[in-house]
Scaffold this motif. Structure first.
Motif, PDB file in Angstrom:
ATOM      1  N   SER A  38       0.845  -1.188   0.000  1.00 38.54           N
ATOM      2  CA  SER A  38       0.000   0.000   0.000  1.00 38.54           C
ATOM      3  C   SER A  38       0.881   1.239   0.000  1.00 38.54           C
ATOM      4  O   SER A  38       2.024   1.216   0.431  1.00 38.54           O
ATOM      5  CB  SER A  38      -0.910   0.006   1.220  1.00 38.54           C
ATOM      6  N   THR A  39       0.325   2.299  -0.490  1.00 38.25           N
ATOM      7  CA  THR A  39       1.073   3.545  -0.551  1.00 38.25           C
ATOM      8  C   THR A  39       0.909   4.311   0.746  1.00 38.25           C
ATOM      9  O   THR A  39       0.121   3.955   1.606  1.00 38.25           O
ATOM     10  CB  THR A  39       0.571   4.401  -1.723  1.00 38.25           C
ATOM     11  N   GLY A  40       1.642   5.398   0.885  1.00 37.87           N
ATOM     12  CA  GLY A  40       1.554   6.228   2.081  1.00 37.87           C
ATOM     13  C   GLY A  40       0.189   6.859   2.241  1.00 37.87           C
ATOM     14  O   GLY A  40      -0.319   7.019   3.337  1.00 37.87           O
ATOM     15  N   ALA A  41      -0.441   7.228   1.123  1.00 34.51           N
ATOM     16  CA  ALA A  41      -1.766   7.852   1.193  1.00 34.51           C
ATOM     17  C   ALA A  41      -2.801   6.868   1.715  1.00 34.51           C
ATOM     18  O   ALA A  41      -3.689   7.234   2.486  1.00 34.51           O
ATOM     19  CB  ALA A  41      -2.174   8.373  -0.173  1.00 34.51           C
ATOM     20  N   ALA A  42      -2.676   5.605   1.322  1.00 34.11           N
ATOM     21  CA  ALA A  42      -3.617   4.597   1.803  1.00 34.11           C
ATOM     22  C   ALA A  42      -3.441   4.381   3.301  1.00 34.11           C
ATOM     23  O   ALA A  42      -4.420   4.157   4.019  1.00 34.11           O
ATOM     24  CB  ALA A  42      -3.437   3.294   1.051  1.00 34.11           C
ATOM     25  N   ASN A  43      -2.203   4.456   3.775  1.00 31.60           N
ATOM     26  CA  ASN A  43      -1.962   4.321   5.216  1.00 31.60           C
ATOM     27  C   ASN A  43      -2.592   5.473   5.983  1.00 31.60           C
ATOM     28  O   ASN A  43      -3.173   5.279   7.042  1.00 31.60           O
ATOM     29  CB  ASN A  43      -0.465   4.247   5.507  1.00 31.60           C
ATOM     30  N   TRP A  44      -2.460   6.689   5.445  1.00 32.02           N
ATOM     31  CA  TRP A  44      -3.077   7.833   6.107  1.00 32.02           C
ATOM     32  C   TRP A  44      -4.590   7.708   6.107  1.00 32.02           C
ATOM     33  O   TRP A  44      -5.256   8.099   7.061  1.00 32.02           O
ATOM     34  CB  TRP A  44      -2.655   9.139   5.437  1.00 32.02           C
ATOM     35  N   ASP A  45      -5.139   7.190   5.027  1.00 29.76           N
ATOM     36  CA  ASP A  45      -6.586   6.982   4.979  1.00 29.76           C
ATOM     37  C   ASP A  45      -7.036   6.028   6.074  1.00 29.76           C
ATOM     38  O   ASP A  45      -8.051   6.257   6.732  1.00 29.76           O
ATOM     39  CB  ASP A  45      -7.013   6.434   3.618  1.00 29.76           C
ATOM     40  N   LYS A  46      -6.263   4.966   6.267  1.00 32.94           N
ATOM     41  CA  LYS A  46      -6.615   3.989   7.309  1.00 32.94           C
ATOM     42  C   LYS A  46      -6.501   4.603   8.701  1.00 32.94           C
ATOM     43  O   LYS A  46      -7.341   4.360   9.560  1.00 32.94           O
ATOM     44  CB  LYS A  46      -5.717   2.752   7.210  1.00 32.94           C
ATOM     45  N   VAL A  47      -5.461   5.393   8.905  1.00 31.59           N
ATOM     46  CA  VAL A  47      -5.267   6.031  10.209  1.00 31.59           C
ATOM     47  C   VAL A  47      -6.413   6.994  10.507  1.00 31.59           C
ATOM     48  O   VAL A  47      -7.007   6.974  11.594  1.00 31.59           O
ATOM     49  CB  VAL A  47      -3.904   6.769  10.252  1.00 31.59           C
ATOM     50  N   LEU A  48      -6.750   7.832   9.535  1.00 30.01           N
ATOM     51  CA  LEU A  48      -7.843   8.785   9.743  1.00 30.01           C
ATOM     52  C   LEU A  48      -9.184   8.076   9.913  1.00 30.01           C
ATOM     53  O   LEU A  48     -10.014   8.501  10.716  1.00 30.01           O
ATOM     54  CB  LEU A  48      -7.897   9.775   8.576  1.00 30.01           C
ATOM     55  N   GLN A  49      -9.394   6.987   9.180  1.00 28.07           N
ATOM     56  CA  GLN A  49     -10.628   6.222   9.332  1.00 28.07           C
ATOM     57  C   GLN A  49     -10.712   5.598  10.723  1.00 28.07           C
ATOM     58  O   GLN A  49     -11.783   5.599  11.341  1.00 28.07           O
ATOM     59  CB  GLN A  49     -10.716   5.136   8.250  1.00 28.07           C
ATOM     60  N   ASN A  50      -9.600   5.104  11.237  1.00 29.20           N
ATOM     61  CA  ASN A  50      -9.587   4.524  12.589  1.00 29.20           C
ATOM     62  C   ASN A  50      -9.868   5.596  13.643  1.00 29.20           C
ATOM     63  O   ASN A  50     -10.598   5.347  14.605  1.00 29.20           O
ATOM     64  CB  ASN A  50      -8.257   3.830  12.873  1.00 29.20           C
ATOM     65  N   ILE A  51      -9.277   6.770  13.470  1.00 26.91           N
ATOM     66  CA  ILE A  51      -9.527   7.858  14.420  1.00 26.91           C
ATOM     67  C   ILE A  51     -10.989   8.254  14.389  1.00 26.91           C
ATOM     68  O   ILE A  51     -11.624   8.426  15.441  1.00 26.91           O
ATOM     69  CB  ILE A  51      -8.622   9.067  14.108  1.00 26.91           C
ATOM     70  N   TYR A  52     -11.565   8.376  13.206  1.00 26.37           N
ATOM     71  CA  TYR A  52     -12.972   8.745  13.073  1.00 26.37           C
ATOM     72  C   TYR A  52     -13.884   7.689  13.696  1.00 26.37           C
ATOM     73  O   TYR A  52     -14.819   8.023  14.430  1.00 26.37           O
ATOM     74  CB  TYR A  52     -13.311   8.953  11.596  1.00 26.37           C
ATOM     75  N   ASN A  53     -13.597   6.421  13.412  1.00 29.66           N
ATOM     76  CA  ASN A  53     -14.426   5.347  13.980  1.00 29.66           C
ATOM     77  C   ASN A  53     -14.334   5.318  15.503  1.00 29.66           C
ATOM     78  O   ASN A  53     -15.343   5.128  16.182  1.00 29.66           O
ATOM     79  CB  ASN A  53     -14.018   3.987  13.406  1.00 29.66           C
ATOM     80  N   TYR A  54     -13.137   5.499  16.037  1.00 26.10           N
ATOM     81  CA  TYR A  54     -12.978   5.515  17.490  1.00 26.10           C
ATOM     82  C   TYR A  54     -13.723   6.695  18.102  1.00 26.10           C
ATOM     83  O   TYR A  54     -14.382   6.560  19.131  1.00 26.10           O
ATOM     84  CB  TYR A  54     -11.490   5.577  17.852  1.00 26.10           C
ATOM     85  N   TYR A  55     -13.626   7.855  17.467  1.00 26.99           N
ATOM     86  CA  TYR A  55     -14.321   9.046  17.962  1.00 26.99           C
ATOM     87  C   TYR A  55     -15.831   8.822  17.959  1.00 26.99           C
ATOM     88  O   TYR A  55     -16.520   9.160  18.915  1.00 26.99           O
ATOM     89  CB  TYR A  55     -13.951  10.259  17.102  1.00 26.99           C
ATOM     90  N   MET A  56     -16.357   8.260  16.886  1.00 27.98           N
ATOM     91  CA  MET A  56     -17.806   8.071  16.786  1.00 27.98           C
ATOM     92  C   MET A  56     -18.329   7.027  17.767  1.00 27.98           C
ATOM     93  O   MET A  56     -19.453   7.145  18.265  1.00 27.98           O
ATOM     94  CB  MET A  56     -18.193   7.672  15.353  1.00 27.98           C
ATOM     95  N   THR A  57     -17.541   6.009  18.071  1.00 33.57           N
ATOM     96  CA  THR A  57     -18.020   4.951  18.975  1.00 33.57           C
ATOM     97  C   THR A  57     -17.761   5.264  20.445  1.00 33.57           C
ATOM     98  O   THR A  57     -18.574   4.905  21.290  1.00 33.57           O
ATOM     99  CB  THR A  57     -17.368   3.597  18.630  1.00 33.57           C
ATOM    100  N   GLU A  58     -16.673   5.934  20.757  1.00 31.38           N
ATOM    101  CA  GLU A  58     -16.271   6.095  22.154  1.00 31.38           C
ATOM    102  C   GLU A  58     -16.621   7.445  22.773  1.00 31.38           C
ATOM    103  O   GLU A  58     -16.596   7.582  23.988  1.00 31.38           O
ATOM    104  CB  GLU A  58     -14.755   5.866  22.293  1.00 31.38           C
TER     105      GLU A  58
END
Length: 152
Positions: A38-58
């Protein structure tokens, strides 16, 4: 001027450290590089998606409401500053009062968010959410009183 070395010919130090059984004399083995999946942009997408999901659930609903209000205050402050740059600041007291009121309300809201977050309960053991909100309302009234008086 010294002649350029050929990239295919190893340097004397590299030739001495190669394995004789795996390579021919005088050549350097080529190590295949592992392909990146995966490229660096895909990694950032995953990181931001994880942060968003954690924020929305917790994050509790009250804290999310405070965060929306903080975004609103930041937008209002940016618009006031942009207006001051583009249109001028003729009634400077009015601009200063409005901008300071926005920044002060932002700071008070951050304070309320910090005091009411469950993760900070150990920091503020004697402050209940109701007490924190009462302090917030009183300080907001005092802030707006000074802002109105500063306008003239």
């Amino acid at each position: 001027m010294a002649p350029k070395k050929n990239a295919r010919e190893p340097t004397p130090a590299a030739a001495g450290t190669t394995q004789a059984s795996a390579t021919a004399a005088g050549s350097v083995p080529l190590v295949p590089k592992p392909k990146a999946t995966s490229t660096g942009a895909a990694n950032w997408d995953k990181v931001l998606q994880n942060i968003y999901n954690y924020y929305m659930t917790e994050t509790p609903q009250r804290t999310k409401l405070l965060d929306v209000f903080l975004v609103f205050l930041a937008a209002v402050g940016a618009l006031q500053f942009l207006y001051c740059i583009l249109a001028g600041n003729y009634p400077f007291n009015a601009f200063l009062s409005g901008f300071c009121g926005t920044v002060g309300q932002f700071v008070l809201t951050i304070s309320l968010r910090i005091q009411t977050t469950k993760a900070n309960k150990a920091e503020f053991p004697k402050v209940s959410p109701e007490r924190a909100f009462a302090d917030y309302v009183v300080c907001s009234l005092i802030l707006h009183f000074f802002c109105v008086n500063f306008i003239n």
